[in-house]
Scaffold this motif. Structure first.
Motif, PDB file in Angstrom:
ATOM      1  N   GLU A 219      79.607   2.808 -13.087  1.00 43.19           N
ATOM      2  CA  GLU A 219      78.991   3.044 -14.391  1.00 43.19           C
ATOM      3  C   GLU A 219      77.701   3.844 -14.248  1.00 43.19           C
ATOM      4  OE1 GLU A 219      80.597   2.545 -17.231  1.00 43.19           O
ATOM      5  OE2 GLU A 219      82.138   2.027 -15.766  1.00 43.19           O
ATOM      6  N   PHE A 220      76.968   3.631 -13.175  1.00 45.15           N
ATOM      7  CA  PHE A 220      75.765   4.424 -12.925  1.00 45.15           C
ATOM      8  C   PHE A 220      76.116   5.900 -12.775  1.00 45.15           C
ATOM      9  CE2 PHE A 220      72.681   6.029  -9.607  1.00 45.15           C
ATOM     10  CZ  PHE A 220      71.627   6.218 -10.501  1.00 45.15           C
TER      11      PHE A 220
ATOM     12  N   ALA B 217      75.982   6.652 -16.799  1.00 42.50           N
ATOM     13  CA  ALA B 217      74.541   6.889 -16.898  1.00 42.50           C
ATOM     14  C   ALA B 217      74.161   8.300 -16.454  1.00 42.50           C
ATOM     15  CB  ALA B 217      73.787   5.855 -16.058  1.00 42.50           C
TER      16      ALA B 217
ATOM     17  N   TYR C 228      78.785   3.490 -23.856  1.00 41.64           N
ATOM     18  CA  TYR C 228      77.477   3.880 -23.329  1.00 41.64           C
ATOM     19  C   TYR C 228      76.695   4.689 -24.353  1.00 41.64           C
ATOM     20  CZ  TYR C 228      73.834   5.969 -20.523  1.00 41.64           C
ATOM     21  OH  TYR C 228      72.604   6.368 -20.061  1.00 41.64           O
TER      22      TYR C 228
ATOM     23  N   LEU D  40      73.092   1.106 -19.605  1.00 45.47           N
ATOM     24  CA  LEU D  40      73.899   1.041 -18.388  1.00 45.47           C
ATOM     25  C   LEU D  40      74.347  -0.387 -18.121  1.00 45.47           C
ATOM     26  CD1 LEU D  40      75.016   2.026 -15.659  1.00 45.47           C
ATOM     27  CD2 LEU D  40      72.691   1.845 -14.736  1.00 45.47           C
TER      28      LEU D  40
END
Length: 312
Positions: A225-226, A230, A281, A287
């Motif tokens: 996910e980072f 993000a 998101y 995040l």
């Protein structure tokens, strides 16, 4: 002042390396001239055959694990469209399939795991996933710090909150339910999910489940996910003014490409997951929320199919 160009260049290199490693992982899992797949080697080991290591002492499991490996093993909606035929075999495909299913039956050897992988081998795979995620995640995080990317562009303002936790759990539960429904539908139409990788990651002992649920799956969710939400959505939108919908689509495509070992159907399902997480998101700017949602999806897959109803 933020150096967006340098940051984007570093991210591009990291993403390219990850996709190459993922492709290598898929090639190892579907090697056409090996005469048997990785699962067969594992089950041979469980009955006293192969020891799971090559001539140089490397574990097949450790080599096959990439930064995406654990997540590939969780999202089991994909399947390889090729018929399961052994190299050089003249048997009908149905006979070969039945033979492979028999070979893949749980071993009755005392101390053998359901997937035929010893505890040390499974631990090595777990370590590979956690270390690779930590390494690549650290590179991207260091680049963000060096180029002065603001935390808000990465969904880190605030880092976490009770509200983002609740949103993450709710989104994850909805996506997990959707994944389960999609799996049942595809199975009814004769497209069975490839569950070998998930089975290989499934522990037997409580300590293994603790490691999987508290260390391995969280590391996968946070890293992916980072990078894919993000960075590829939040940071690039803030730095270059690219429309978020375009970045969501692009990041979902890259996310899907990182799960090629699941076959074409698996790539499609993972791509749709990427779109849903990207939308979440953009909507939340958090995040933490999407990492929680990602974790819930992965954990639910293991718990539902391996802990509560093993073998399904």
């Amino acid at each position: 002042m933020t150096d967006w160009t340098t940051f984007a260049a570093v991210v591009g290199v990291v993403l390219a390396v990850l996709l190459v490693l993922t492709r290598r992982s898929a090639d190892l899992l579907t090697a056409p001239n090996s005469g048997r797949d990785v699962d067969t080697d594992r089950f041979d080991e469980s009955v006293g055959g192969a020891d799971g290591h090559d001539a140089e002492g490397h574990s097949d499991d450790a080599e096959a694990a990439s930064a995406f490996a654990a997540d590939e093993w969780v999202w089991g909606a994909g399947t390889d469209d090729r018929r399961p035929e052994s190299a050089g075999s003249t048997e009908p495909a149905e006979s070969v399939e039945r033979s492979q299913q028999a070979d893949a039956a749980p071993s009755t050897t005392p101390g053998a795991s359901r997937a035929g992988v010893g505890a040390l081998s499974t631990a090595a795979v777990y370590a590979n996933v956690v270390v690779s995620n930590g390494l690549f995640g650290s590179v991207v995080a260091a680049a963000a710090w060096w180029t002065a990317v603001p935390p808000s562009a990465l969904g880190l303002s605030p880092v976490a909150s009770p509200e983002s936790l609740l949103v993450g759990v709710a989104v994850g539960a909805a996506l997990a339910a959707g994944n389960e429904a999609a799996g049942r539908v595809t199975t009814r139409f004769g497209v069975r999910p490839d569950e070998s990788l998930r089975a290989a990651m499934t522990p037997e002992r409580a300590v293994g489940w603790a490691a999987l649920l508290l260390v391995v799956l969280p590391s996968v969710a946070v890293f992916e996910e980072f990078l894919f939400r993000a960075v590829l959505v939040g940071a690039l939108s803030a730095g270059f003014g690219v429309p978020t919908w375009l970045l969501v689509a692009g990041s979902a495509a890259a996310f899907a490409a990182g799960h090629g070992a699941q076959g074409r159907a698996g790539i499609v399902v993972t791509g749709l997951l990427g779109v849903a997480l990207g939308a979440a998101y953009v909507a939340t700017g958090s995040l933490f929320a999407v990492a929680v949602a990602h974790y819930v999806v992965n954990a639910a897959e293991f718990v539902v199919h391996e802990a509560l109803a093993p073998g399904e």
